[in-house]
Write a protein that holds these residues in place. Sequence first.
Motif, PDB file in Angstrom:
ATOM      1  N   ASN A 171       0.825  -1.211   0.000  1.00 21.26           N
ATOM      2  CA  ASN A 171       0.000   0.000   0.000  1.00 21.26           C
ATOM      3  C   ASN A 171       0.860   1.262   0.000  1.00 21.26           C
ATOM      4  OD1 ASN A 171      -2.383  -1.496   0.074  1.00 21.26           O
ATOM      5  ND2 ASN A 171      -2.439  -1.527   2.301  1.00 21.26           N
ATOM      6  N   ILE A 174       2.037   1.956  -3.547  1.00 22.30           N
ATOM      7  CA  ILE A 174       0.964   2.554  -4.341  1.00 22.30           C
ATOM      8  C   ILE A 174       0.755   4.012  -3.943  1.00 22.30           C
ATOM      9  CG2 ILE A 174      -1.513   2.456  -4.826  1.00 22.30           C
ATOM     10  CD1 ILE A 174      -1.322  -0.571  -4.488  1.00 22.30           C
ATOM     11  N   LEU A 177       3.437   6.112  -5.532  1.00 24.61           N
ATOM     12  CA  LEU A 177       3.200   6.295  -6.967  1.00 24.61           C
ATOM     13  C   LEU A 177       2.185   7.402  -7.196  1.00 24.61           C
ATOM     14  CD1 LEU A 177       3.378   5.473  -9.961  1.00 24.61           C
ATOM     15  CD2 LEU A 177       1.608   3.757  -9.483  1.00 24.61           C
ATOM     16  N   GLN A 178       1.090   7.361  -6.461  1.00 25.97           N
ATOM     17  CA  GLN A 178       0.051   8.375  -6.649  1.00 25.97           C
ATOM     18  C   GLN A 178       0.490   9.738  -6.123  1.00 25.97           C
ATOM     19  OE1 GLN A 178      -3.348   6.605  -4.759  1.00 25.97           O
ATOM     20  NE2 GLN A 178      -3.634   5.073  -6.362  1.00 25.97           N
ATOM     21  N   TYR A 216      -1.637   5.689 -14.885  1.00 26.14           N
ATOM     22  CA  TYR A 216      -1.507   5.460 -13.438  1.00 26.14           C
ATOM     23  C   TYR A 216      -2.260   4.194 -13.017  1.00 26.14           C
ATOM     24  CZ  TYR A 216       0.762   9.876 -12.170  1.00 26.14           C
ATOM     25  OH  TYR A 216       1.664  10.904 -12.014  1.00 26.14           O
ATOM     26  N   LEU A 217      -3.436   3.976 -13.591  1.00 23.31           N
ATOM     27  CA  LEU A 217      -4.197   2.773 -13.258  1.00 23.31           C
ATOM     28  C   LEU A 217      -3.438   1.512 -13.653  1.00 23.31           C
ATOM     29  CD1 LEU A 217      -7.888   3.687 -14.214  1.00 23.31           C
ATOM     30  CD2 LEU A 217      -7.029   3.056 -11.954  1.00 23.31           C
ATOM     31  N   LEU A 219      -0.190   1.179 -13.953  1.00 21.56           N
ATOM     32  CA  LEU A 219       0.930   1.026 -13.029  1.00 21.56           C
ATOM     33  C   LEU A 219       0.470   0.502 -11.672  1.00 21.56           C
ATOM     34  CD1 LEU A 219       2.922   4.307 -13.782  1.00 21.56           C
ATOM     35  CD2 LEU A 219       3.536   1.990 -14.475  1.00 21.56           C
ATOM     36  N   THR A 220      -0.664   1.019 -11.194  1.00 21.06           N
ATOM     37  CA  THR A 220      -1.186   0.585  -9.898  1.00 21.06           C
ATOM     38  C   THR A 220      -1.579  -0.882  -9.919  1.00 21.06           C
ATOM     39  OG1 THR A 220      -2.006   2.811  -9.415  1.00 21.06           O
ATOM     40  CG2 THR A 220      -2.962   0.999  -8.161  1.00 21.06           C
ATOM     41  N   PHE A 221      -2.284  -1.323 -10.971  1.00 18.28           N
ATOM     42  CA  PHE A 221      -2.672  -2.724 -11.064  1.00 18.28           C
ATOM     43  C   PHE A 221      -1.447  -3.626 -11.206  1.00 18.28           C
ATOM     44  CE2 PHE A 221      -6.951  -1.149 -12.631  1.00 18.28           C
ATOM     45  CZ  PHE A 221      -7.601  -1.487 -11.456  1.00 18.28           C
ATOM     46  N   ILE A 223       1.481  -3.057  -9.805  1.00 20.67           N
ATOM     47  CA  ILE A 223       2.045  -3.148  -8.455  1.00 20.67           C
ATOM     48  C   ILE A 223       1.221  -4.097  -7.591  1.00 20.67           C
ATOM     49  CG2 ILE A 223       2.491  -1.842  -6.336  1.00 20.67           C
ATOM     50  CD1 ILE A 223       3.127   0.563  -8.131  1.00 20.67           C
ATOM     51  N   ILE A 224      -0.111  -3.981  -7.686  1.00 21.03           N
ATOM     52  CA  ILE A 224      -0.987  -4.871  -6.917  1.00 21.03           C
ATOM     53  C   ILE A 224      -0.746  -6.330  -7.300  1.00 21.03           C
ATOM     54  CG2 ILE A 224      -3.386  -5.549  -6.543  1.00 21.03           C
ATOM     55  CD1 ILE A 224      -4.147  -2.598  -6.811  1.00 21.03           C
TER      56      ILE A 224
END
Length: 242
Positions: A171, A174, A177-178, A216-217, A219-221, A223-224
């Motif tokens: 978390n 993430i 990143l944001q 960004y989405l 990249l976030t997915f 990382i998840i």
Amino acid sequence: MEQLNAWLTDLLAGNEIFTANTLGYYAEGLATTVQLVSLSLLIGLVLAVPLAIGRGSKRPWIKWPIFFYAYVFRGTPLLIQLYIIYYGVVFVEGIQDTWLWLILEEPFYPALIAFTLNTAAYTTEIFHGAIKATARGEIEAARAYGMSRAKMMRRIILPSAFRRALPAYGNEVIFMLQASAIASVVTIMDLTGAARFVYARFYAPFEAFLFVAAIYLCLTFSIIYFFRHLEKRLLAHLKPQG
């Protein structure tokens, strides 16, 4: 509905917003964002491990300065920290006459310092909590085996704490990143900076910022997915058999 269809048609057809030049700005922004976030996370993690160990020390002169550092950087906005480091370094007497100014005059490095100190504070608390949660039986077994404090920390406590801290640290990655989107306020051409540039040039806020939001989405997915896969591998022994 007709306007939406027209916008999608233009987007898929490739209008002036998505030419080779503008996509080059986005690619440059993506590279800057990935570099800034990865470097700050890596350096912050290296700093956080010894700080987390010192945070649990019984010596007040070790524990309390680390607590104060983590409290300050976790209790103030990252944007304010970035402003203080970026603008405040100019007022340090004599710094412009040293070799440090060759580094700090570039906005990337003050942003890297701010991001690193911020994520190191959060990661310190994450690992400190994970270390405190180490089962008493594991520590007693290591002592009975004759391990020194350093060897016990290296072989028993830290590996176990890392596994417990993994979801919370995912978390934090993430979040960094944001949060890196604020780097554009100090003239860094990251993803958000690229979107602002394209918007200012073509007056197309929806296309520019929605495209960056999609990046960004992705990249976030990613990382998840990476952390979930890592959790499955490191925590496989906790799953019930059969």
